[in-house]
Design an enzyme around this catalytic site. Structure first.
Site, mmCIF file in Angstrom:
data_model
loop_
_atom_site.group_PDB
_atom_site.id
_atom_site.type_symbol
_atom_site.label_atom_id
_atom_site.label_comp_id
_atom_site.label_asym_id
_atom_site.label_seq_id
_atom_site.Cartn_x
_atom_site.Cartn_y
_atom_site.Cartn_z
ATOM 1 N N ARG A 297 91.346 33.200 -4.118
ATOM 2 C CA ARG A 297 92.518 33.411 -3.398
ATOM 3 C C ARG A 297 93.701 34.272 -4.667
ATOM 4 O O ARG A 297 94.469 34.935 -4.680
ATOM 5 C CB ARG A 297 93.963 32.209 -2.262
ATOM 6 C CG ARG A 297 94.722 33.299 -2.290
ATOM 7 C CD ARG A 297 95.231 32.390 -1.066
ATOM 8 N NE ARG A 297 94.367 31.252 -0.451
ATOM 9 C CZ ARG A 297 94.357 31.039 1.066
ATOM 10 N NH1 ARG A 297 94.900 31.689 1.433
ATOM 11 N NH2 ARG A 297 93.287 29.548 1.689
ATOM 12 N N CYS A 365 91.552 42.339 22.693
ATOM 13 C CA CYS A 365 92.350 41.249 24.557
ATOM 14 C C CYS A 365 92.316 39.701 23.983
ATOM 15 O O CYS A 365 91.188 39.115 24.733
ATOM 16 C CB CYS A 365 90.876 41.737 24.968
ATOM 17 S SG CYS A 365 90.349 43.375 25.149
HETATM 18 N N1 LLP Z 1 85.928 26.612 -3.911
HETATM 19 C C1 LLP Z 1 85.119 26.111 -2.783
HETATM 20 C C2 LLP Z 1 84.048 25.037 -3.304
HETATM 21 C C3 LLP Z 1 86.127 26.736 -1.748
HETATM 22 O O1 LLP Z 1 85.661 26.001 -0.181
HETATM 23 C C4 LLP Z 1 87.007 27.394 -2.042
HETATM 24 C C5 LLP Z 1 87.689 27.813 -0.735
HETATM 25 C C6 LLP Z 1 87.411 27.863 -2.806
HETATM 26 C C7 LLP Z 1 87.044 27.522 -4.360
HETATM 27 C C8 LLP Z 1 88.213 29.044 -2.796
HETATM 28 O O2 LLP Z 1 89.573 28.546 -2.917
HETATM 29 P P1 LLP Z 1 90.779 29.578 -3.426
HETATM 30 O O3 LLP Z 1 91.458 29.319 -4.463
HETATM 31 O O4 LLP Z 1 90.641 30.357 -2.544
HETATM 32 O O5 LLP Z 1 92.184 28.603 -2.404
HETATM 33 N N2 LLP Z 1 89.942 30.870 5.305
HETATM 34 C C9 LLP Z 1 91.007 30.343 4.262
HETATM 35 C C10 LLP Z 1 90.580 30.402 2.924
HETATM 36 C C11 LLP Z 1 89.510 29.236 3.239
HETATM 37 C C12 LLP Z 1 89.126 28.560 2.133
HETATM 38 C C13 LLP Z 1 87.561 28.091 1.295
HETATM 39 N N3 LLP Z 1 87.262 27.812 0.452
HETATM 40 C C14 LLP Z 1 92.698 31.245 4.429
HETATM 41 O O6 LLP Z 1 92.287 32.367 4.923
HETATM 42 O O7 LLP Z 1 93.507 30.449 3.944
#
Ligand code: LLP
Length: 436
Positions: A297, A365
């Site tokens: 993110r 929908c």
């Molecule tokens: N590493 C692992 C093992 C992870 O499971 C994740 C995210 C990341 C790194 C990256 O995390 P970030 O820096 O992006 O927070 N769909 C959800 C977020 C799911 C995150 C899953 N794992 C949303 O839209 O908020």
């Protein structure tokens, strides 16, 4: 509407035109159509460079960031990651193939997932994926077998569950003892899988991994994790004479979607984490392992913007106003999944009236097909107007679907005042292309 905060890269010209990375949002919508995903390539690179710089300067030598491709995975992203020298985190044969197909150096790829199939393990090994982040004992044995068949020793990390609450929404909380991911220290499962890994001839254990959650704002969470994991490294050394070379602390750094989200000084947070790692390792009497972080993110969210065209504006007297658009949960399922909040802005502001409260909704929908609830848009907004939803670079394109068989929008990248298509728009024909 001067009460809405403008995320980075967004500005208003004197005529009230919204610009993104210096380019007119309306002009881009005219050229490429809507719904439209836009990415500012320079912003992605700057976000990478911040992690690369801070990790180089403040962390033990050999530390590096890995981009978590699940946040946004398409070929051009991996070209950018290759050029910037980022490692990557991959979770599927699709992500592996996408990266490998643009010559991303797969020895810098870390293969995640809690349920890797034998086919995926083989697929990853045949493409020389550098590291497997092993989630459980069954998978560990399967990786050892696949490596034995190839006559190699596969480098692995073990996923450990530190038992830390990340204080974020439940769907992305992965650090607690009862998580489906990893092996908890508290229950002894971590110690067990460590013993097993050290006994197997075809895996080379290079270290440990943890990831406790996403959209995390409390720095405490990362520092607490670092201390617990370093303690685990010390215990591994004491009990098994095993010294971890790498410690991967996962991703999760939160970003600002709406004004009320905290402002994040990422550089300061990273420096402080680097200091904690060095000081705490010294206090434990172990050499500090090289640290990996896996931001997804924080690399792409604020580099992304989605543009829609307004359809009906439905005012339900005494209740609420819906502004419907030509996209929805198919290109952004995050409200439906997490009640996520977004900043929405009209592409043209002038002469469109006082702010009104409304829900921006999609055309699927389902009543839950909401993009943003309770946002302010000009009261004069009407069919044909363009609106931009900000900070949509992470987990929007990557979680998009073809529900109702809506074709997916294209991904257009902005670079040096120019724009180019990175992922083509789907069409009704391409949506049906695999149907027999
Ligand atoms: N590493 C692992 C093992 C992870 O499971 C994740 C995210 C990341 C790194 C990256 O995390 P970030 O820096 O992006 O927070 N769909 C959800 C977020 C799911 C995150 C899953 N794992 C949303 O839209 O908020």
């Amino acid at each position: 509407m001067n009460n809405v905060f403008l995320p980075p890269d967004l500005a208003r010209s004197g005529e009230g035109e919204l610009t993104f990375a210096g380019q007119s949002v309306s002009a881009l919508a005219d050229r490429y159509g809507t719904p439209l995903y836009l990415y500012d390539e320079a912003r992605i690179r700057e976000n990478c460079r911040l992690f690369l710089r801070e990790m180089h300067e403040s962390f033990p030598s050999g530390s590096r960031p890995l981009y978590a491709g699940k946040a946004a995975s398409f070929r051009q992203i991996y070209r950018v990651m290759r050029e910037e020298g980022m490692g990557i985190d991959v979770v599927s044969s699709g992500e592996i193939h996408t990266a490998a197909s643009v010559n991303y150096p797969m020895d810098s790829a870390f293969f995640h997932g809690n349920s890797k199939t034998d086919e995926e393990i083989a697929f990853a090994m045949d493409r020389s994926v550098g590291y497997f982040v092993v989630d459980n004992p069954e998978e560990l044995l399967a990786v050892d077998r696949a490596a034995a068949r190839r006559g190699i020793r596969q480098k692995i990390l073990l996923r450990i569950t530190p038992g830390v609450d990340p204080h974020t929404y439940a769907a992305v909380n992965t650090g607690c003892v009862d998580s489906k991911f990893g092996n908890s220290i508290e229950t002894g499962m971590a110690e067990e899988i460590l013993g097993l890994a050290l006994s197997l001839p075809h895996v080379a254990l290079v270290g440990f991994h943890c990831h406790v959650g996403s959209q995390v704002f409390y720095e405490d969470v990362f520092e607490t994790c670092a201390r617990i994991m370093l303690g685990f490294c010390r215990d591994a050394e004491k009990r098994h004479g095993y010294r971890a070379a790498l410690l991967d602390l996962g991703g999760g750094y939160g970003v600002r979607y709406v004004e009320s989200d905290p402002e994040v000084d990422l550089s300061a947070k990273l420096r402080s984490l680097g200091r904690t790692v060095r000081e705490y390792s010294a206090a434990l009497g172990i050499p500090a392992p090289a640290i990996l972080l896996e931001p997804g993110r924080a690399i792409v969210a604020d580099a992304g913007l989605t543009v829609y065209t307004v359809g009906a504006v439905k005012r339900i007297p005494g209740y609420k106003t819906y502004v419907s658009v030509d996209g929805g949960m198919t290109d952004n399922p995050r409200f439906a999944l997490y009640k996520s909040r977004y900043t929405c802005l009209p592409a043209k502001e002038s002469g469109t009236g006082a702010p009104m409260r409304c829900d921006v909704v999609g055309r699927c929908c389902e009543s839950g097909d909401i993009i943003a609830q309770d946002v302010l848009l000009p009261s004069g907004i009407a069919r044909g107007a363009r609106i931009a939803v900000c900070t949509t670079g992470a987990y929007n394109y990557s979680m998009s679907s073809r529900y109702n068989r809506f074709p997916r929008p294209p991904v257009v990248m902005l670079r040096d005042g120019e724009s180019y298509v990175a992922v083509r728009r789907e069409t009704p024909e391409t949506v049906a292309e695999n149907d027999l």
